[in-house]
Design a protein around this motif. Sequence first.
Motif, mmCIF file in Angstrom:
data_model
loop_
_atom_site.group_PDB
_atom_site.id
_atom_site.type_symbol
_atom_site.label_atom_id
_atom_site.label_comp_id
_atom_site.label_asym_id
_atom_site.label_seq_id
_atom_site.Cartn_x
_atom_site.Cartn_y
_atom_site.Cartn_z
ATOM 1 N N CYS A 67 23.770 17.950 8.638
ATOM 2 C CA CYS A 67 23.354 19.351 8.779
ATOM 3 C C CYS A 67 23.451 19.806 10.236
ATOM 4 N N HIS A 68 23.008 18.939 11.144
ATOM 5 C CA HIS A 68 23.107 19.276 12.568
ATOM 6 C C HIS A 68 24.560 19.299 13.020
ATOM 7 N N ALA A 69 25.350 18.336 12.526
ATOM 8 C CA ALA A 69 26.723 18.184 13.001
ATOM 9 C C ALA A 69 27.603 19.377 12.647
ATOM 10 N N VAL A 70 27.352 20.004 11.513
ATOM 11 C CA VAL A 70 28.222 21.102 11.064
ATOM 12 C C VAL A 70 27.700 22.468 11.481
ATOM 13 N N ALA A 71 26.487 22.530 12.032
ATOM 14 C CA ALA A 71 25.901 23.829 12.391
ATOM 15 C C ALA A 71 26.501 24.331 13.706
ATOM 16 N N PRO A 72 26.860 25.622 13.784
ATOM 17 C CA PRO A 72 27.413 26.169 15.032
ATOM 18 C C PRO A 72 26.394 26.204 16.164
ATOM 19 N N SER A 73 25.105 26.295 15.839
ATOM 20 C CA SER A 73 24.065 26.376 16.856
ATOM 21 C C SER A 73 22.739 25.937 16.236
ATOM 22 N N THR A 74 21.723 25.818 17.072
ATOM 23 C CA THR A 74 20.396 25.452 16.571
ATOM 24 C C THR A 74 19.873 26.514 15.619
ATOM 25 N N ASP A 75 20.025 27.780 15.997
ATOM 26 C CA ASP A 75 19.500 28.863 15.161
ATOM 27 C C ASP A 75 20.218 28.963 13.825
ATOM 28 N N GLU A 76 21.482 28.563 13.790
ATOM 29 C CA GLU A 76 22.267 28.657 12.556
ATOM 30 C C GLU A 76 22.207 27.384 11.712
ATOM 31 N N THR A 77 21.366 26.441 12.097
ATOM 32 C CA THR A 77 21.202 25.201 11.336
ATOM 33 C C THR A 77 20.423 25.494 10.055
ATOM 34 N N ASP A 78 20.780 24.801 8.986
ATOM 35 C CA ASP A 78 20.105 24.993 7.692
ATOM 36 C C ASP A 78 18.784 24.214 7.696
ATOM 37 N N TRP A 79 17.789 24.778 8.369
ATOM 38 C CA TRP A 79 16.508 24.087 8.522
ATOM 39 C C TRP A 79 15.771 23.919 7.198
ATOM 40 N N ALA A 80 15.927 24.866 6.308
ATOM 41 C CA ALA A 80 15.252 24.742 5.009
ATOM 42 C C ALA A 80 15.775 23.521 4.251
ATOM 43 N N LEU A 137 6.462 13.530 10.985
ATOM 44 C CA LEU A 137 6.535 14.311 12.218
ATOM 45 C C LEU A 137 7.862 15.056 12.317
ATOM 46 N N ASN A 138 8.947 14.389 11.963
ATOM 47 C CA ASN A 138 10.253 15.063 11.977
ATOM 48 C C ASN A 138 10.290 16.215 10.975
ATOM 49 N N ARG A 139 9.659 16.015 9.828
ATOM 50 C CA ARG A 139 9.573 17.095 8.857
ATOM 51 C C ARG A 139 8.794 18.276 9.441
ATOM 52 N N ALA A 140 7.720 17.993 10.177
ATOM 53 C CA ALA A 140 6.917 19.054 10.786
ATOM 54 C C ALA A 140 7.756 19.875 11.769
ATOM 55 N N VAL A 141 8.613 19.196 12.535
ATOM 56 C CA VAL A 141 9.500 19.904 13.458
ATOM 57 C C VAL A 141 10.441 20.829 12.681
ATOM 58 N N ALA A 142 11.004 20.318 11.595
ATOM 59 C CA ALA A 142 11.906 21.134 10.771
ATOM 60 C C ALA A 142 11.156 22.306 10.145
ATOM 61 N N VAL A 143 9.922 22.076 9.718
ATOM 62 C CA VAL A 143 9.092 23.164 9.163
ATOM 63 C C VAL A 143 8.894 24.250 10.216
ATOM 64 N N ALA A 144 8.640 23.838 11.457
ATOM 65 C CA ALA A 144 8.455 24.812 12.537
ATOM 66 C C ALA A 144 9.711 25.647 12.754
ATOM 67 N N MET A 145 10.882 25.012 12.645
ATOM 68 C CA MET A 145 12.136 25.741 12.825
ATOM 69 C C MET A 145 12.422 26.663 11.651
ATOM 70 N N ALA A 146 12.032 26.232 10.452
ATOM 71 C CA ALA A 146 12.324 27.029 9.251
ATOM 72 C C ALA A 146 11.301 28.129 9.015
ATOM 73 N N HIS A 147 10.027 27.842 9.311
ATOM 74 C CA HIS A 147 8.948 28.767 8.916
ATOM 75 C C HIS A 147 8.037 29.194 10.064
ATOM 76 N N LEU A 189 2.770 23.408 13.316
ATOM 77 C CA LEU A 189 1.568 22.843 13.929
ATOM 78 C C LEU A 189 0.583 22.372 12.859
ATOM 79 N N ALA A 190 0.461 23.125 11.792
ATOM 80 C CA ALA A 190 -0.431 22.711 10.700
ATOM 81 C C ALA A 190 0.004 21.375 10.125
ATOM 82 N N ALA A 191 1.329 21.181 9.993
ATOM 83 C CA ALA A 191 1.839 19.908 9.481
ATOM 84 C C ALA A 191 1.589 18.777 10.479
ATOM 85 N N VAL A 192 1.722 19.061 11.767
ATOM 86 C CA VAL A 192 1.447 18.047 12.790
ATOM 87 C C VAL A 192 -0.023 17.670 12.782
#
Length: 424
Positions: free
Chosen positions: A313-326, A346-356, A362-365
């Motif tokens: 998912c990271h490798a094919v994304a043009p940028s951080t903002d365009e990554t499929d975080w969901a 913890l990694n899931r919490a980071v992805a949750v922060a990017m997606a939502h 922070l709640a997940a952390v």
Amino acid sequence: MAASESEAAAARRRVEALWRIESARIVATLTRVVGDFSLAEDLAQEAFVDALTQWPRDGVPPNPAAWLTTVAKRKGIDRRRRLARLDDRHAAIAYSLAEQHRLAAIDHEPPWDPETVDDDVLRLIFTACHPILPRESQIALTLRVVGGLTTEEIARAFMVPVSTVQQRIVRAKRTISAAAVPFEVPSREELGGRLASVLQVVYLIFNEGYAATAGSSWMRTDLAGEALRLARIVSSLVPDEPDAHALRALLELQASRFAARVDADGEPVLLADQDRSRWDHDQIRRGRAALAKADAIGRGRGAYALQAAIAECHAVAPSTDETDWARIVGLYESLAEVAPSPVVDLNRAVAVAMAHGPAAGLAAVDEIVATGAMTGSALLPGVRGELLARLGRRDEAREELLAAAALTRNERERAVLLQKAERI
């Protein structure tokens, strides 16, 4: 005197660096020669001690690894003689050593065949992962001997006392020696019993190379590169095993970003700031092909395949903002079902922060904090500090980042965390 002390310090650093880079190959070569895994490591360590004494005085030899291997082999021969057990095989070793010296003097080549050494490292891993040992001992021993990790680093990785790791390694060496475990890659029929352990240690060795737990370097690309090489070989040995292809996929995809993960001065460059044109897109294609092969074999996605899918998912994304975080959140949720751990959460919490948003992250952390997991790890306060900063809670964010900086033993990571705290 000052110059002498400086030269001695430089020689010591060179020896320490060589131990990290070359110890696995030297131990593997010696194991093949002397036929005893534990003795081989002892001989290698004795040779490194000699280097600490001689190199500051005489200078570093032109081919340091060859010098260390030759000294260790001599020590092995001397030890056998002292024990009065110099049989025909040891005489052959002595002859081989003399012949190697003669050829080395002519050709100025190191006294071993690099291709053979590569095979020896793989044999060393399979020897350390023999089913006669408990899984935790297999992993500890391989990380120590092949990965070059200290007992402290291994203990931190598994969140157990250092004494526990030391005991596991000592018992494992004794068991291997007492059982006369052969130094070989097992037959195809026997591979299955060791494959899971081998894949796990290759994965852990790569992780140490990807993000060094201690020292002055952000990454240890030599270690990560060796792990990737081994993953490629193992996947070719077991072409019908999806986990082997999935691990290779994960390592290819993660390694594709190496050139962009540090700047010209070796300073870390975080994912959001990386120049994606510097990623190795041929390697990304190889990683995606390996993941597709693992999927085509079937049996569902295991832990390595799920992590490889996240890396994809990271490798094919043009940028951080365009990554499929969901999608990444969903993959981490599946990974938590297959291989639950606080780090996955913890990694899931980071992805949750990017997606939502950072509040959801922070709640997940904070759910992880409430469990008491990851105490003593710099990762948890580091992530929490980032999210608090994004929410504008600056004093709390700075406190967390300073706490993370105090916990990490990697100098580059500490500098990054302190810079973030300073900016806040």
